[in-house]
Design an enzyme around this catalytic site. Structure first.
Site, PDB file in Angstrom:
ATOM      1  N   TRP A 189     -25.615  -2.750   1.798  1.00  0.00           N
ATOM      2  CA  TRP A 189     -25.900  -1.328   1.671  1.00  0.00           C
ATOM      3  C   TRP A 189     -26.305  -1.035   0.218  1.00  0.00           C
ATOM      4  O   TRP A 189     -25.691  -1.532  -0.721  1.00  0.00           O
ATOM      5  CB  TRP A 189     -24.659  -0.498   2.048  1.00  0.00           C
ATOM      6  N   ASP A 356     -30.630  17.509   5.685  1.00  0.00           N
ATOM      7  CA  ASP A 356     -29.920  16.269   6.043  1.00  0.00           C
ATOM      8  C   ASP A 356     -28.607  16.590   6.762  1.00  0.00           C
ATOM      9  O   ASP A 356     -28.422  17.703   7.289  1.00  0.00           O
ATOM     10  CB  ASP A 356     -29.724  15.428   4.762  1.00  0.00           C
ATOM     11  N   ASP A 357     -27.705  15.665   6.767  1.00  0.00           N
ATOM     12  CA  ASP A 357     -26.417  15.728   7.455  1.00  0.00           C
ATOM     13  C   ASP A 357     -25.648  17.017   7.094  1.00  0.00           C
ATOM     14  O   ASP A 357     -25.808  17.555   6.008  1.00  0.00           O
ATOM     15  CB  ASP A 357     -25.617  14.505   6.987  1.00  0.00           C
ATOM     16  N   ARG A 436     -17.266   4.115   8.928  1.00  0.00           N
ATOM     17  CA  ARG A 436     -17.615   5.450   8.407  1.00  0.00           C
ATOM     18  C   ARG A 436     -17.030   6.545   9.318  1.00  0.00           C
ATOM     19  O   ARG A 436     -17.675   7.540   9.639  1.00  0.00           O
ATOM     20  CB  ARG A 436     -19.131   5.614   8.277  1.00  0.00           C
ATOM     21  N   TRP A 471     -33.859  10.166  11.690  1.00  0.00           N
ATOM     22  CA  TRP A 471     -32.948   9.536  12.675  1.00  0.00           C
ATOM     23  C   TRP A 471     -32.126   8.494  11.944  1.00  0.00           C
ATOM     24  O   TRP A 471     -32.663   7.486  11.493  1.00  0.00           O
ATOM     25  CB  TRP A 471     -33.785   8.905  13.789  1.00  0.00           C
ATOM     26  N   ASP A 472     -30.834   8.732  11.876  1.00  0.00           N
ATOM     27  CA  ASP A 472     -29.939   7.876  11.104  1.00  0.00           C
ATOM     28  C   ASP A 472     -29.041   7.064  12.053  1.00  0.00           C
ATOM     29  O   ASP A 472     -28.876   7.418  13.239  1.00  0.00           O
ATOM     30  CB  ASP A 472     -29.082   8.799  10.204  1.00  0.00           C
ATOM     31  N   ASN A 474     -25.359   4.946  11.246  1.00  0.00           N
ATOM     32  CA  ASN A 474     -24.531   4.533  10.112  1.00  0.00           C
ATOM     33  C   ASN A 474     -23.360   3.615  10.441  1.00  0.00           C
ATOM     34  O   ASN A 474     -22.310   3.698   9.794  1.00  0.00           O
ATOM     35  CB  ASN A 474     -23.996   5.780   9.407  1.00  0.00           C
ATOM     36  N   ASP A 542     -30.329   3.743   0.502  1.00  0.00           N
ATOM     37  CA  ASP A 542     -29.606   4.888  -0.064  1.00  0.00           C
ATOM     38  C   ASP A 542     -29.542   4.783  -1.576  1.00  0.00           C
ATOM     39  O   ASP A 542     -29.108   5.727  -2.245  1.00  0.00           O
ATOM     40  CB  ASP A 542     -28.181   4.938   0.496  1.00  0.00           C
TER      41      ASP A 542
HETATM   42  C1  DGJ Z   1     -27.068   7.698   5.404  1.00  0.00           C
HETATM   43  C2  DGJ Z   1     -28.486   7.960   4.992  1.00  0.00           C
HETATM   44  O1  DGJ Z   1     -29.075   6.765   4.551  1.00  0.00           O
HETATM   45  C3  DGJ Z   1     -28.510   9.030   3.923  1.00  0.00           C
HETATM   46  O2  DGJ Z   1     -29.811   9.227   3.461  1.00  0.00           O
HETATM   47  C4  DGJ Z   1     -27.930  10.294   4.490  1.00  0.00           C
HETATM   48  O3  DGJ Z   1     -28.774  10.769   5.509  1.00  0.00           O
HETATM   49  C5  DGJ Z   1     -26.523  10.042   5.027  1.00  0.00           C
HETATM   50  N1  DGJ Z   1     -26.490   8.919   5.920  1.00  0.00           N
HETATM   51  C6  DGJ Z   1     -26.005  11.261   5.728  1.00  0.00           C
HETATM   52  O4  DGJ Z   1     -24.793  11.050   6.316  1.00  0.00           O
END
Ligand code: DGJ
Length: 734
Positions: A189, A356-357, A436, A471-472, A474, A542
């Protein structure tokens, strides 16, 4: 899985490419490259050659030297080696039959060739097991102009009994040289796509992912393989592959006892046995292959041309400059925070605002990463006027509007998790392990596929002014298992998850062909051509520190083009690394991709404000060159001399944009000089420095005219010796 409707007879109508020494010669060709196979009925198909076109391939004869003294084995490489017979290598195919037989022996059945359109020719070579009714179709689609060949394989159970596919690769490439240098891309990451080149030694080197989701976070399914020396930019033989698959993958490089290198690439067979019922088939993802005898620069340009046309949405459309809210606001915003950001963005000449989020969830509000995922209703406390109000506000300011989703995931703290525990990926009665603070939804389940599609649909329907979705995704898969799949078919999960995801993408693209979608998975955790083809761009990492981004983008852009590389200017000190780097350096690095900002624009004041405004103007000037031009890497950041440079040249060679960066302090007596590339040697070019901060030029011959030949043979010098100096030049034909 669908029933097979093909007709075996189809393949008996053989389309013959030529014969030599009683063997049928099958050619898969692009404008400059060729793969050659030789085949005889009821025998193996031999992989004869892959590389530059021959002057006259019609007279192709086998090399004819390959004998193995003590095994009676013909060591000619097969097109698709299955486990069985005298194969001791890692196999491209391993099947188990209903009666427990573990071996497969493939023989040639026939081939078919089809012109799909003026640029694409499909060739299918059909193989069959000598005893069991199992067919193996090896597909090639040859893209003429881009010199790309996509290979995939279909295993067809044409019998009345089950067959288990233990392992099926997408491609097998046999090479023979004095030495082999593998370039692969590893990381983690915030440090994705770090280039690593190594000389291969006898044995097997495997690059793989078993993460299920975020499969490219720590390794990438894209590689370069250079013969007889490390990969050079403009010379030397290089083979390249990139697996178009968003699930587990494995690339295997087996340096064998003959001195040959056997490259297998495809889905990872780890815990992935696939049971084929009678008349079912299994199709592998495509391996996107290319080759260059002129170094890796050409490899990159092949991939970029191909992806702009075939593996990216709207690859012929200029991308907007974006302000993304994440690093500027994180979860802490209300309507005013966002409208202020839009006001300021508009003043800079930014063209899109992305929320964003943090905008959703009511009972379980998304005020941190611990709640709300799955509950995709706007948070009425933070945003009482809804998303439509914000989107309209953006449009009134002359900005487009985009919004973030992460529809494959669910927080345990959400209505969705409480309502549908059976939708969560889990291993029987074992604990579901959060990552997460979230769980993964089981996309092998069609009801979950519907939910994910409907999430997208409903979010987009909140306003007709939403024109972009980020579209994420994580987390990755652990404690794998599905409540939906039968206990016998738990090993289907890895394949069915990705197929489920692709079927959702297909539905989305059928309904929303115009919307822009960013591919993000904690940064570059899902960077592959399988997913990218549904998207307009990807979030490379990120990590927004330009010092690290130079390396991350160098790796990503080896395969994926600048037009798709979201690169944002963020604040200083950088939130991921704490580094304090000049605004110009931050802009110059972001301008090598799809420029955006990810900060509070109101914090850019004074000189910086004027500079940022101008930088955005300058980017608009060079944007078509960066986004549609040919990339020429000049100095690699990995060369360890502390400089890095590259240029983009427009297809007609009339314009170029040159970028150079100093990554460290250089002694006072050393200086930077660089030969350019890709220009027309017969034409004259004016060289103008752009993106100048506070009147400080790094190039002293501003606006002088040079001959293209001179620029490429003699080069230019710039005063960029201090840490994080940088220079951007616009080069225009006169
Ligand atoms: C991970 C993404 O890579 C970030 O740019 C951001 O959108 C966060 N998630 C939001 O939770």
């Amino acid at each position: 899985m669908k029933r097979i409707t093909f007709c075996v007879l189809f393949f008996c109508a053989i389309s013959i490419s030529g014969f030599s020494q009683g063997k049928e010669i099958i050619k898969v060709e692009t404008n400059d490259l060729i793969m050659i196979f030789s085949a005889s009925k009821n025998e193996n198909v031999i992989f004869e050659y892959w590389g530059d076109k021959l002057n006259d391939a019609s007279v192709f004869v086998s090399k004819g030297f390959r004998s193995q003294p003590d095994s009676n084995k013909d060591s000619s490489p097969q097109i698709f080696p299955a486990y069985g017979g005298k194969l001791y290598l890692n196999p491209a195919l391993r099947l188990t039959y209903h009666d427990g037989v573990l071996t497969t022996e493939l023989e040639y059945v026939g081939m078919d060739k089809k012109t799909l359109d003026e640029n694409r020719i499909e060739t299918v070579i059909r193989l069959k097991d000598k005893i069991y009714p199992v067919f193996v179709d090896v597909h090639f689609v040859a893209y003429q102009k881009e010199n790309i060949i996509c290979q995939s394989v279909t295993v067809i159970n044409d019998g009345k009994k089950n067959v288990s596919v233990e392992n099926v690769a997408s491609s097998y490439i046999p090479l023979h040289a004095q030495s082999y240098y593998l370039t692969h891309f590893h990381g983690t990451w915030a440090a994705e796509m770090q280039l690593k080149e190594e000389k291969l030694t006898p044995g097997v080197k495997i690059i793989e992912s078993k993460k299920g989701v975020r499969t490219t976070q720590s390794e990438s399914p894209s590689f370069l393989l250079s013969l007889n020396g490390p990969a050079q930019e403009n010379s030397g033989e290089i083979y390249a592959g990139s697996l178009a698959w968003s699930g587990n993958f494995a690339l295997s490089f087996e340096f064998d006892e003959r001195g040959m290198l056997n490259i297998l690439g495809g889905m990872n067979p780890f815990a992935s046995t696939y049971h084929l019922l009678p008349k079912q088939k299994l199709q592998t993802p495509e391996m996107v292959l290319t080759y260059s005898s002129n170094g890796k620069g050409q490899i990159t340009r092949n991939y970029h041309d191909w992806s702009r046309k075939y593996a990216l949405q709207h690859g012929d459309k200029i991308r907007p400059i974006i302000l993304n809210s994440w690093e500027g606001a994180y979860f802490n915003f209300d309507e005013k925070t966002l409208t202020d950001m839009m006001d300021n963005a508009a003043k800079f000449g930014i063209e899109m605002f992305v929320l964003d989020d943090g905008w959703f969830g009511n009972k379980y509000p998304r005020n941190g990463d611990n709640a709300g995922l799955g509950d995709w209703q706007v948070n009425a406390k933070k945003l009482p006027h809804g998303i439509n109000y914000l989107a309209d506000y953006a449009v009134a300011k002359g900005l487009k509007f985009g919004i973030w989703i992460e529809p494959e995931m669910v927080n345990p703290e959400s209505d969705l998790a409480k309502k549908h525990p059976e939708w969560v990926v889990k291993s029987g009665a074992r604990d579901i392990l959060p990552m997460r603070n979230q769980w993964l939804l089981d996309l092998s389940n069609p009801l979950v596929q519907d939910f994910v599609f409907n999430t997208f649909d409903q979010v987009v329907s909140m306003s007709h002014n939403i024109s972009y979705i980020k579209w994420d995704a994580n987390r990755h898969v652990d404690n794998v298992g599905s409540d939906y799949l039968s206990k016998e078919n738990q090993t289907h999960f890895w394949y069915d998850y990705v197929k489920g995801l692709y079927s959702v993408y297909d539905r989305i693209r059928a309904k929303y062909p115009d919307i822009e979608i960013q591919l993000c998975s904690s940064g570059g955790g899902r960077l592959d051509f399988g997913a990218l083809k549904y998207h307009d761009e990807f979030w490379a990492s990120d990590n927004t520190s330009p010092l690290n981004r130079i390396f991350i983008q160098y790796g990503s852009n080896t395969f994926f083009p600048a037009i798709a590389t979201a690169a944002h200017v963020s604040t200083s000190p950088n939130h991921q690394t704490g580094q304090m780097l000049p605004l110009k350096f931050r802009f110059d690095v972001a301008m090598t991709g799809r420029l955006g900002m990810e900060l509070q624009p109101k914090d850019i004041i004074g000189d910086d404000y004027e500079f940022a405004k101008n930088a955005i103007k300058d980017y608009k000037l060079i944007r078509p060159i960066v986004q549609f031009g040919d990339l020429y890497r000049l100095i690699s950041p990995y060369d360890e001399n502390g400089w890095s440079s590259l240029m983009y040249v427009s297809k007609d060679k009339k314009q170029a944009a040159f970028f150079a960066f100093s990554l460290k302090y250089h002694d006072r007596t050393t200086f930077f000089e660089n030969k350019l590339n890709g220009l027309d040697p017969t034409k004259n070019y004016k060289v103008t420095e752009i993106n100048i901060k506070s009147g400080h030029h790094s190039f002293s011959n501003n606006e002088k005219v040079y001959n293209g030949d001179y620029l490429m043979k003699v080069g230019l010098g710039m005063n960029i010796g201090n840490p994080f100096d940088s220079s951007v030049l616009l080069i225009e034909q006169q």
